[in-house]
Design an enzyme around this catalytic site. Sequence first.
Site, PDB file in Angstrom:
ATOM      1  N   SER A  51       0.852  -1.174   0.000  1.00 18.36           N
ATOM      2  CA  SER A  51       0.000   0.000   0.000  1.00 18.36           C
ATOM      3  C   SER A  51       0.894   1.232   0.000  1.00 18.36           C
ATOM      4  O   SER A  51       1.968   1.221   0.612  1.00 18.36           O
ATOM      5  CB  SER A  51      -0.906   0.048   1.244  1.00 18.36           C
ATOM      6  OG  SER A  51      -1.969  -0.858   1.137  1.00 18.36           O
ATOM      7  N   GLU A  53      -1.142  18.879  -5.867  1.00 26.22           N
ATOM      8  CA  GLU A  53      -2.515  18.899  -6.370  1.00 26.22           C
ATOM      9  C   GLU A  53      -3.418  17.933  -5.611  1.00 26.22           C
ATOM     10  O   GLU A  53      -4.622  17.973  -5.765  1.00 26.22           O
ATOM     11  CB  GLU A  53      -2.537  18.555  -7.869  1.00 26.22           C
ATOM     12  CG  GLU A  53      -1.770  19.517  -8.751  1.00 26.22           C
ATOM     13  CD  GLU A  53      -0.260  19.265  -8.784  1.00 26.22           C
ATOM     14  OE1 GLU A  53       0.446  20.019  -9.463  1.00 26.22           O
ATOM     15  OE2 GLU A  53       0.205  18.289  -8.138  1.00 26.22           O
ATOM     16  N   SER A  54      -2.880  17.002  -4.840  1.00 26.39           N
ATOM     17  CA  SER A  54      -3.614  16.065  -3.968  1.00 26.39           C
ATOM     18  C   SER A  54      -2.804  14.793  -3.787  1.00 26.39           C
ATOM     19  O   SER A  54      -1.774  14.812  -3.132  1.00 26.39           O
ATOM     20  CB  SER A  54      -5.022  15.752  -4.477  1.00 26.39           C
ATOM     21  OG  SER A  54      -5.749  15.114  -3.441  1.00 26.39           O
ATOM     22  N   HIS A  80      -3.315   0.180  -3.601  1.00 32.76           N
ATOM     23  CA  HIS A  80      -3.202  -1.022  -2.785  1.00 32.76           C
ATOM     24  C   HIS A  80      -3.098  -2.192  -3.743  1.00 32.76           C
ATOM     25  O   HIS A  80      -3.928  -2.327  -4.652  1.00 32.76           O
ATOM     26  CB  HIS A  80      -4.383  -1.219  -1.843  1.00 32.76           C
ATOM     27  CG  HIS A  80      -4.162  -2.351  -0.884  1.00 32.76           C
ATOM     28  ND1 HIS A  80      -3.278  -2.250   0.166  1.00 32.76           N
ATOM     29  CD2 HIS A  80      -4.641  -3.610  -0.859  1.00 32.76           C
ATOM     30  CE1 HIS A  80      -3.249  -3.408   0.828  1.00 32.76           C
ATOM     31  NE2 HIS A  80      -4.065  -4.242   0.216  1.00 32.76           N
ATOM     32  N   CYS A 104      -6.597  18.406  -7.451  1.00 36.58           N
ATOM     33  CA  CYS A 104      -7.362  19.626  -7.176  1.00 36.58           C
ATOM     34  C   CYS A 104      -7.155  20.662  -8.277  1.00 36.58           C
ATOM     35  O   CYS A 104      -7.702  21.765  -8.192  1.00 36.58           O
ATOM     36  CB  CYS A 104      -6.934  20.229  -5.843  1.00 36.58           C
ATOM     37  SG  CYS A 104      -7.122  19.130  -4.451  1.00 36.58           S
TER      38      CYS A 104
END
Length: 271
Positions: free
Chosen positions: A68, A75-76, A81, A96
Site C-alpha cells: 500500500s 494537487e492532492s 493497494h 485539485c
Amino acid sequence: MDSSKREKNAGETGFALGRHMTVEFYDCDARILADAGKVEQIFLDAARESGATVIGSNFHEFQPQGVSGVVVISESHFAVHAWPEHDFAAVDLFTCGDKVDFDIAIRVIAGGLKSGQWIISSLMNRGIVGTNGVERRVPVIEGGDARYELSWESKFEQSRAHAISAAIDVYNCEVPQFASPEWQREFALRFVSRLWLTPVGEVRCDTGNPGVPAFEQQLKSGLLSWRLDLEHKTVYIDLFAAHYFDPREAAEFAIGEFRGRYYRLQPFVRQ
C-alpha cells in the site's frame, strides 16, 4: 422554463474542488506488485510525467506480501493497494487542479505494473461548489442487488457452498529447505493441522521426475496435493475440502513454510 433558459443551463460548466478517479489494474506482474520499492518508483514516475508536483511518498510492504502506498502531490495524491496473489492493483488518482493528465498517469502505471487490462471504475467531481458554498450531493452507492462479500467465509456461507478449494503458487522459495521427501511429510502435517483439516493415511510421493517431485495427502474431507519445480524454485499447491478453510491463511502459511518471495492465490467456492 423557456427554451433559451434550458439551453443556457445545458451549456453551463460547474465548479468542483477536485477530480477523483479510481482505476482497477488487472493481470499485473505479481513480482512487481510484491516489491514496495518498484511500485513506489512507478507511482513517482506517473505523478511527475502526468504533470503533478511531488511533495513526498510513503509505501509499505506487508508481510507476507502486499503493498500500500501514497504519493502526495501539491494537487492532492496518487494512492494504490496491491494484491500480488491476484495480479491486481486498486488505484486512486485525485487532483485539485487541471494540470494533471490522468491519461498519462494511467499509461505510466499500466506499463510499470505490466498490466494486461485496466478499467476506470469511477470518475467523480468532489466538492461541487454552488452559489451557497459546497453542495451536499447525495453520494453514489451500489444498488441493493450489487452485494459483495469481503471475506471468503461470508462468501462460503452466503452461497451455501458444499466445499472450497484453492490453488496456491509460491515463488522464489529456498530450495535446500524443502527438497527432501521427509520435510514434505512434515510440511503436510503442519499445513493441515493449521487449517483444522484431518489427514488420512501417509503422504504419497512421486519422484519419477527428480526435478519436479509431486506429493499428495488424502484428507478426511478432501485432498491436498503439491508439486515442486526445483529449477524455478516454485511450489504449486492444490487444496480441496468439503468444509470451510481460509484460503488466505493457507497461502500465507505456505509462503512462510517454503520461505518464498511472493505467492499467487485462486480460491473457488464449490456449490
